[in-house]
Design an enzyme around this catalytic site. Structure first.
Site, PDB file in Angstrom:
ATOM      1  N   HIS A   1      47.827  41.357  31.229  1.00  0.00           N
ATOM      2  CA  HIS A   1      47.542  39.954  30.919  1.00  0.00           C
ATOM      3  C   HIS A   1      47.579  39.743  29.415  1.00  0.00           C
ATOM      4  CE1 HIS A   1      46.364  39.823  35.059  1.00  0.00           C
ATOM      5  NE2 HIS A   1      45.284  40.580  34.865  1.00  0.00           N
TER       6      HIS A   1
ATOM      7  N   HIS B   1      47.252  47.721  33.839  1.00  0.00           N
ATOM      8  CA  HIS B   1      46.312  48.103  34.885  1.00  0.00           C
ATOM      9  C   HIS B   1      46.875  47.817  36.265  1.00  0.00           C
ATOM     10  CE1 HIS B   1      45.606  43.807  34.159  1.00  0.00           C
ATOM     11  NE2 HIS B   1      45.261  43.751  35.437  1.00  0.00           N
TER      12      HIS B   1
ATOM     13  N   ARG C   1      54.001  41.128  35.498  1.00  0.00           N
ATOM     14  CA  ARG C   1      54.243  42.347  36.271  1.00  0.00           C
ATOM     15  C   ARG C   1      55.247  43.239  35.545  1.00  0.00           C
ATOM     16  NH1 ARG C   1      55.551  38.938  40.768  1.00  0.00           N
ATOM     17  NH2 ARG C   1      53.669  38.317  41.874  1.00  0.00           N
TER      18      ARG C   1
END
Length: 782
Positions: A559, A634, A654
């Site tokens: 993110h 993550h 992604r």
């Protein structure tokens, strides 16, 4: 099931009853309500959310007509340019998970009979089997304006659009055709799959438009510029004429499409005053008088239809009203009467023009409860208000007062004035304007603060329960349905967004007077002041809380931080905390790099599917907490049920998705370049917060996470805990285990019960929050 309500239309078919600004679906044809309202009411038993696709010009009409439904969850898609039914239906579908079943309904039909319920339930059965369902009606009279369905049992053999009358008669004689009612039902994923198969360019055009959509509070706007990129094609042409997956439900309920003035005899349209219309020695002549202030007398007429309204009259031979389109097109001198009637809809309510002369004008103004006509002044006219009913808060040059029935208010030239309805019934005012200019041109708007319910004196409920928005991502499982009894029709539930004002998935108010309202709209109603002073400077609601059930591993992702996300995505970045609700044996997460890496190495490992080899793979257990800062690569591994507290953002990039395809056979989109721009390439060990535990006789509290975006506490209660609240922030409560009740002390509201899996929202307060029961809850604030 969701309901897509098609409520467009131009308003010329039933002129002069309908106008361009007030098309036929909104006319009160059914005594005291419209076909639009009847469509909503008819489908309430089957659908838990309604998405109305319409022209933005009709926004205030829709707000008005939906206000009679309490607990209704609804939003609008506004089109500045009509592009036929494929665009309308698909743009609505794209905002739902692919597992969602939708019912698509028009708003210009009358339907009666218990058989409607049976038809909908049969359609739902067929759609769950993967079919695209249409609803077919028996041919009562061959008509050229309808489409027809050739069938064999429930199989659709052929769609035919608007044949000539001779061909339509042959269809009726054959017994092999039904009328296409324009109502459809299907699973979203199946519809998108068939559209992509048979109209791939149209499918891509809709997806491009969807990405460019604009959000207006809880609604979505598609501008003319965006919509011009979508070809105008009917859904029958783009999908149903080609698909092998179509089924038809044979319908036996009463059905009538209202497409002309002649069709009005099938409605319950009431005349304004039966004593003010006379047909003398007339044959097959019909009078529709909708004006209280005039009388219509017809003498010696045959096969004539007369429609009288306060400002326009239509007289024509029966059966010829379909020529109205040509009349309107060829008669520019009546444009003013075609475009607008004498009732105008606004965000605050309506006004009806009773008298309109050069130097004076009389209006009947209706302001809905909690609404305001904001501050403005007039340079060239004065106004005189008489309150007929309701309670008003009126400001004149900054001086505020409360006024009720029989009060008279004088508003002089250049006086800044503002009026609010602070009662529970509509506020009705008769306004007389006098001056050189009494039109809408003479209005000088004054910048003023938006008023909330709290500003207007309405009591704020100290606690509301929320209903989540569900996601059906391919890695999801069934634990949210089994453990938390989430009432969702999807086969798998990957996420439930428990506290969310994000447009990609809003939770819904599930209790109190705002029940059914989308959470963002509820927040607007109660105002930023009710969220606490820490929220005052924030442009959006700051956090989002969700449950995540990972039956399969989630993608490897990252993110962005606030700076990058606001510049590139126009939304917050994403820092998040994971509380592990349940972990199966060998459950794990990936979090950060085990060693320093470079942009080039990460890119290469994404390409050769080895990215996980340089990530920290961490075994996790139930009850553990992890904080994931923005920029940290993550992934949640399989077998985990997590409660995630995060910034309110869906900004996820992604890197790697194990080569998986979605149910349409597409590889899921990767965002490699953006991800590479925001990754922290340094080695990282996930932060575990080691705060102390406060153990008392009846409860135990544990601070799980404290960062600049939020604080999260876990309370394990066996009895009672009293938690002081403060003016700085709202509170969110999510129940992880057990059941209990919550009460804000010194408030005249009863305690609210809750059980595991439920979520509650508490506006800011300086009182004590009391939780009783045997339960485990997460309490979050900013």
């Amino acid at each position: 099931m969701k309901c897509i309500v098609l409520a467009g239309g131009r308003g010329d078919r039933l002129w002069p009853l309908s106008r361009k600004s007030y098309p036929k679906q909104f006319i009160k044809l059914q005594k005291t309500h419209s076909m639009f309202q009847e469509t909503i009411a008819r489908n309430l038993p089957f659908c838990d959310e309604f998405v109305i696709v319409t022209n933005k010009e009709y926004q205030f009409i829709i707000d008005n007509q939906l206000s009679v439904f309490h607990g209704l969850t609804e939003s609008c898609i506004f089109e500045e340019l009509g592009r036929k039914t494929t665009a309308a239906i698909i743009l609505a579908c794209l905002q739902f998970p692919m597992s969602e079943t939708v019912l698509v309904v028009p708003t210009d039909q009358l339907i009666e009979g218990e058989e409607y319920k049976n038809a909908v339930l049969r359609g739902k059965e067929l759609s769950k089997e993967g079919f695209l369902v249409t609803f077919g009606m028996q041919i009562q009279e061959p008509e050229e304006r309808f489409g027809y369905i050739r069938f064999d049992g429930e199989d659709v053999l052929q769609f035919t659009e608007k044949p000539d009358r001779e061909e339509a008669f042959a269809y009726q004689e054959s017994g092999e055709y039904l009328v296409n009612s324009g109502t459809f039902m299907f699973n979203v994923g199946n519809m998108l799959q068939e559209l992509k198969k048979y109209s791939p360019e149209l499918e891509q055009a809709c997806r491009r438009a969807y990405k460019a959509r604009k959000h207006i509070k809880s609604h979505v706007l598609y501008t003319e510029e965006i919509l011009r990129g979508i070809p105008p094609v009917a859904i029958e042409k783009s999908v149903f004429e080609h698909t092998k997956q179509a089924k038809v439900v044979h319908c036996s309920f009463k059905w009538k499409d209202i497409g002309s003035l002649e069709d009005l005899k099938a409605t319950e349209l009431e005349t304004a005053d039966a004593s003010k219309q006379v047909d003398y020695h007339c044959e097959n002549t019909e009078i529709i008088n909708q004006c209280h202030r005039s009388t219509v007398v017809a003498n010696g007429l045959k096969d004539i239809l007369i429609v009288n309204t306060p400002d326009a009259v239509y007289v024509g031979e029966k059966g010829k009203s379909d020529e109205l389109k040509d009349i309107i097109r060829e008669s520019p001198q009546i444009k003013e009467f075609v475009n607008r009637g004498r009732i105008v809809y606004r965000a605050w309510g309506t006004y009806e023009l009773l008298v309109d002369e050069m130097n004076y004008r009389v209006k009947k103004i209706i302001i809905y409860p909690g609404k305001t006509i904001y501050a403005h002044s007039h340079k060239l006219r004065s106004e005189h208000w008489s309150i007929v009913s309701g309670t008003a808060k009126i400001e004149l040059d900054g001086v505020s007062g409360t006024y009720e029935m029989n009060d008279v208010i004088a508003v002089g030239r250049n006086t800044v004035h503002q009026v609010s309805n602070i009662g529970i019934v509509p506020l009705i005012i008769i306004e007389v304007s006098v001056g050189e200019n009494v039109s809408e041109d003479d209005m000088i708007s004054i910048e003023s603060k938006d008023l909330t319910e709290t500003d207007l004196g309405y009591h704020l409920e100290p606690c509301v329960k929320l209903h989540p928005s569900y996601k059906d991502y391919l890695w999801g499982g069934i634990r949210l349905k089994e453990m938390y009894h989430k009432n969702c029709d999807y086969d798998i539930v990957a996420e439930s967004w428990e506290l969310s004002a994000h447009p990609d998935g809003q939770s819904t108010v599930a209790s109190g007077r705002h029940k059914g309202m989308l959470f963002a709209e509820y927040l607007e109603k109660i105002g930023k002041e009710s969220l606490g002073w820490k929220c005052q400077s924030l442009p959006r609601f700051p956090i989002l809380i969700k449950f995540i059930d990972a039956a399969l591993p989630l993608s490897v992702q990252v993110h962005p931080d606030d700076e990058y996300a606001l510049e590139v995505e126009d939304e917050y970045g994403k820092n998040e905390m994971w509380y592990v609700v349940d972990a199966q044996p060998d459950a794990y997460i990936y979090c950060g790099f085990a060693r320093a890496a470079s942009r080039e190495e990460v890119k290469e490992r994404i390409e050769n599917n080895t990215i996980t080899e340089i990530l920290n793979k961490i075994p996790v257990k139930t009850g553990e907490v992890y904080f994931i800062p923005a920029g940290t690569v993550h992934a949640i591994g399989e077998g985990l049920l997590v409660c995630e507290v995060q910034q309110s953002s869906s900004c996820t990039y992604r890197l790697y998705d194990y080569g998986r395809r979605d149910r349409l056979g597409n590889y899921r989109e990767l965002h490699v370049e953006k991800a590479l721009n925001v990754i922290d390439y340094q080695p990282y060990m996930p932060q575990k917060f080691e705060f102390g535990v406060d153990t008392q006789e009846e409860y135990e509290s544990h601070l799980l996470c404290s960062c600049k975006y939020f604080e999260c506490y876990k309370y394990s209660v066996e009895g009672c805990v009293e938690i002081p609240m403060t003016e700085e922030s709202f509170r969110s409560v999510v129940c992880l285990k057990g059941k209990g009740s919550i009460e804000i002390m010194e408030q005249d509201y009863p305690a609210m019960e809750f059980s595991k899996g439920e979520s509650l929202f508490l506006p800011k307060s300086d009182k004590i929050c009391k939780i009783e029961g045997s339960c485990e809850v997460l309490l979050t604030k900013i």
